[in-house]
Design a protein around this motif. Structure first.
Motif, short mmCIF file in Angstrom:
data_model
loop_
_atom_site.label_atom_id
_atom_site.label_comp_id
_atom_site.label_asym_id
_atom_site.label_seq_id
_atom_site.Cartn_x
_atom_site.Cartn_y
_atom_site.Cartn_z
N PHE A 106 0.83 -1.21 0.00
CA PHE A 106 0.00 0.00 0.00
C PHE A 106 0.86 1.26 0.00
CE2 PHE A 106 -3.72 -2.37 2.17
CZ PHE A 106 -4.26 -2.69 0.95
N LYS A 107 1.94 1.25 0.77
CA LYS A 107 2.85 2.41 0.81
C LYS A 107 3.45 2.66 -0.57
CE LYS A 107 7.01 4.11 3.10
NZ LYS A 107 7.68 4.50 1.86
N GLU A 108 3.85 1.59 -1.22
CA GLU A 108 4.47 1.70 -2.54
C GLU A 108 3.52 2.35 -3.55
OE1 GLU A 108 7.72 1.41 -4.99
OE2 GLU A 108 7.63 0.92 -2.86
N ILE A 109 2.23 2.02 -3.46
CA ILE A 109 1.27 2.58 -4.43
C ILE A 109 0.59 3.83 -3.88
CG2 ILE A 109 0.91 0.38 -5.58
CD1 ILE A 109 -1.75 0.10 -4.09
N LEU A 110 1.16 4.36 -2.79
CA LEU A 110 0.72 5.62 -2.16
C LEU A 110 -0.69 5.54 -1.58
CD1 LEU A 110 2.32 8.19 -4.62
CD2 LEU A 110 3.24 7.31 -2.46
N ASN A 111 -1.09 4.38 -1.15
CA ASN A 111 -2.34 4.22 -0.42
C ASN A 111 -1.96 4.26 1.07
OD1 ASN A 111 -4.69 3.43 0.77
ND2 ASN A 111 -5.13 1.81 -0.71
N LEU A 112 -1.61 5.45 1.53
CA LEU A 112 -1.00 5.62 2.85
C LEU A 112 -1.96 5.33 4.01
CD1 LEU A 112 1.13 8.79 2.08
CD2 LEU A 112 1.85 6.40 2.09
N ALA A 113 -3.23 5.67 3.85
CA ALA A 113 -4.19 5.41 4.94
C ALA A 113 -4.32 3.91 5.19
CB ALA A 113 -5.54 6.03 4.61
N ASP A 114 -4.41 3.12 4.12
CA ASP A 114 -4.49 1.66 4.30
C ASP A 114 -3.18 1.09 4.82
OD1 ASP A 114 -7.15 1.52 3.58
OD2 ASP A 114 -6.75 0.93 1.51
N ALA A 115 -2.06 1.66 4.39
CA ALA A 115 -0.76 1.21 4.91
C ALA A 115 -0.69 1.45 6.41
CB ALA A 115 0.37 1.95 4.20
N GLU A 116 -1.13 2.63 6.83
CA GLU A 116 -1.12 2.95 8.26
C GLU A 116 -2.03 2.00 9.04
OE1 GLU A 116 -1.07 7.05 10.72
OE2 GLU A 116 -2.85 6.76 9.48
N ARG A 117 -3.20 1.71 8.49
CA ARG A 117 -4.14 0.79 9.14
C ARG A 117 -3.52 -0.60 9.30
NH1 ARG A 117 -7.83 -0.66 5.17
NH2 ARG A 117 -6.38 -2.34 4.89
N ASP A 118 -2.89 -1.11 8.23
CA ASP A 118 -2.29 -2.44 8.30
C ASP A 118 -1.11 -2.49 9.26
OD1 ASP A 118 -4.15 -3.56 6.62
OD2 ASP A 118 -2.75 -4.01 5.00
N LEU A 119 -0.33 -1.44 9.32
CA LEU A 119 0.78 -1.42 10.27
C LEU A 119 0.27 -1.40 11.71
CD1 LEU A 119 3.08 0.98 8.28
CD2 LEU A 119 3.57 -1.43 8.84
N THR A 120 -0.85 -0.74 11.93
CA THR A 120 -1.48 -0.77 13.25
C THR A 120 -1.91 -2.19 13.60
OG1 THR A 120 -2.20 1.52 13.04
CG2 THR A 120 -3.40 0.15 14.63
N GLU A 121 -2.50 -2.89 12.63
CA GLU A 121 -2.91 -4.28 12.86
C GLU A 121 -1.71 -5.19 13.12
OE1 GLU A 121 -6.00 -5.52 13.32
OE2 GLU A 121 -6.62 -3.43 13.19
N ALA A 122 -0.62 -4.98 12.38
CA ALA A 122 0.60 -5.77 12.60
C ALA A 122 1.10 -5.57 14.02
CB ALA A 122 1.68 -5.37 11.58
N ARG A 123 1.07 -4.33 14.50
CA ARG A 123 1.53 -4.04 15.86
C ARG A 123 0.60 -4.64 16.90
NH1 ARG A 123 1.48 1.98 15.61
NH2 ARG A 123 1.28 1.68 17.84
N LYS A 124 -0.69 -4.69 16.62
CA LYS A 124 -1.63 -5.33 17.57
C LYS A 124 -1.33 -6.81 17.71
CE LYS A 124 -5.62 -2.31 16.83
NZ LYS A 124 -6.95 -2.24 16.20
N LEU A 125 -1.03 -7.46 16.58
CA LEU A 125 -0.75 -8.89 16.61
C LEU A 125 0.62 -9.19 17.21
CD1 LEU A 125 -2.20 -9.98 13.16
CD2 LEU A 125 -3.09 -10.56 15.43
N ASN A 126 1.55 -8.28 17.03
CA ASN A 126 2.90 -8.48 17.57
C ASN A 126 3.44 -7.13 18.05
OD1 ASN A 126 5.53 -9.01 18.18
ND2 ASN A 126 6.06 -9.92 16.21
N PRO A 127 3.19 -6.80 19.32
CA PRO A 127 3.63 -5.51 19.86
C PRO A 127 5.16 -5.32 19.84
CG PRO A 127 2.04 -6.54 21.32
CD PRO A 127 2.40 -7.56 20.29
N ASP A 128 5.91 -6.41 19.67
CA ASP A 128 7.37 -6.31 19.62
C ASP A 128 7.90 -6.18 18.20
OD1 ASP A 128 7.53 -6.54 22.39
OD2 ASP A 128 7.60 -8.73 22.30
N TYR A 129 7.04 -5.98 17.23
CA TYR A 129 7.43 -5.90 15.82
C TYR A 129 7.95 -4.49 15.55
CZ TYR A 129 6.96 -7.47 10.91
OH TYR A 129 7.18 -7.86 9.63
N ASP A 130 9.20 -4.25 15.92
CA ASP A 130 9.77 -2.91 15.85
C ASP A 130 9.78 -2.34 14.43
OD1 ASP A 130 10.16 -2.79 18.56
OD2 ASP A 130 12.27 -3.33 18.48
#
Length: 186
Positions: A106-130
């Motif tokens: 999503f970041k690559e295709i400049l869909n930044l809002a969806d990229a931010e949403r997915d990164l939030t989900e990744a952090r929820k699943l793994n809070p240590d995912y620096d």
């Protein structure tokens, strides 16, 4: 003298049987929980391998994206196919890596809002995912640039400053959660 059939002895015997039954049920429940956990861990392992393979296969598409005479219609179709495959994998078994890779796409295709949403989900699943914290900070910064510099000609300077401060705080929060011992390359 030992008396076997008193009411007190029968009551103690019943209590013992109840405790044995409770222990047996707890042991069975613990075994079932361990079995379920093992199945979940196996599903996550397989899903992680799946998204890694999707991402490896996506590599050539990204290089094509920047070629001078690339068939961009074909490239965009391939990017949509990659996004679909990642989404299907996430739908089957959500993993931090699945959300992370889709966020990179999503970041690559400049869909930044969806990229931010997915990164939030990744952090929820793994809070240590620096790395997800780093990427979210970068995506938040790109959103900041987009909102402040590109799309704010109609805002007053005070509104721009307030928006700038909100976005800077968001980026700072993400970067502050990175653990120093992970030595993320600069």
């Amino acid at each position: 003298a030992l008396v076997k059939d008193t009411a007190e002895a029968q009551e103690k015997f019943k209590t013992c049987l109840v405790k044995i039954e409770e222990k047996t049920q707890k042991t069975a429940s613990d075994a079932k929980a361990k079995e379920e956990m093992a199945r979940h861990e196996e599903a996550v392992r397989k899903a992680t391998e799946e998204v890694q393979q999707i991402w490896i296969n996506a590599g050539p598409v990204f290089t094509e994206f920047y070629k001078k005479n690339a068939d961009m219609g074909r490239v965009w179709q391939q990017l949509e196919d990659i996004a679909r495959l990642l989404t299907e994998s996430i739908d089957k078994c959500p993993t931090a890596m699945g959300y992370f890779y889709r966020a990179l796409l999503f970041k690559e295709i400049l869909n930044l809002a969806d990229a931010e949403r997915d990164l939030t989900e990744a952090r929820k699943l793994n809070p240590d995912y620096d790395t997800a914290y780093v990427m979210r900070g970068m995506v938040s910064f790109e959103l900041y640039v987009e909102k402040i510099i590109v799309n704010t000609e109609y805002l007053s300077s005070e509104e721009k400053q307030a928006l700038r401060e909100i976005l800077e705080q968001k980026v700072s929060r993400d970067f502050s959660k990175i653990r120093a011992e992970n030595n993320i390359p600069e």
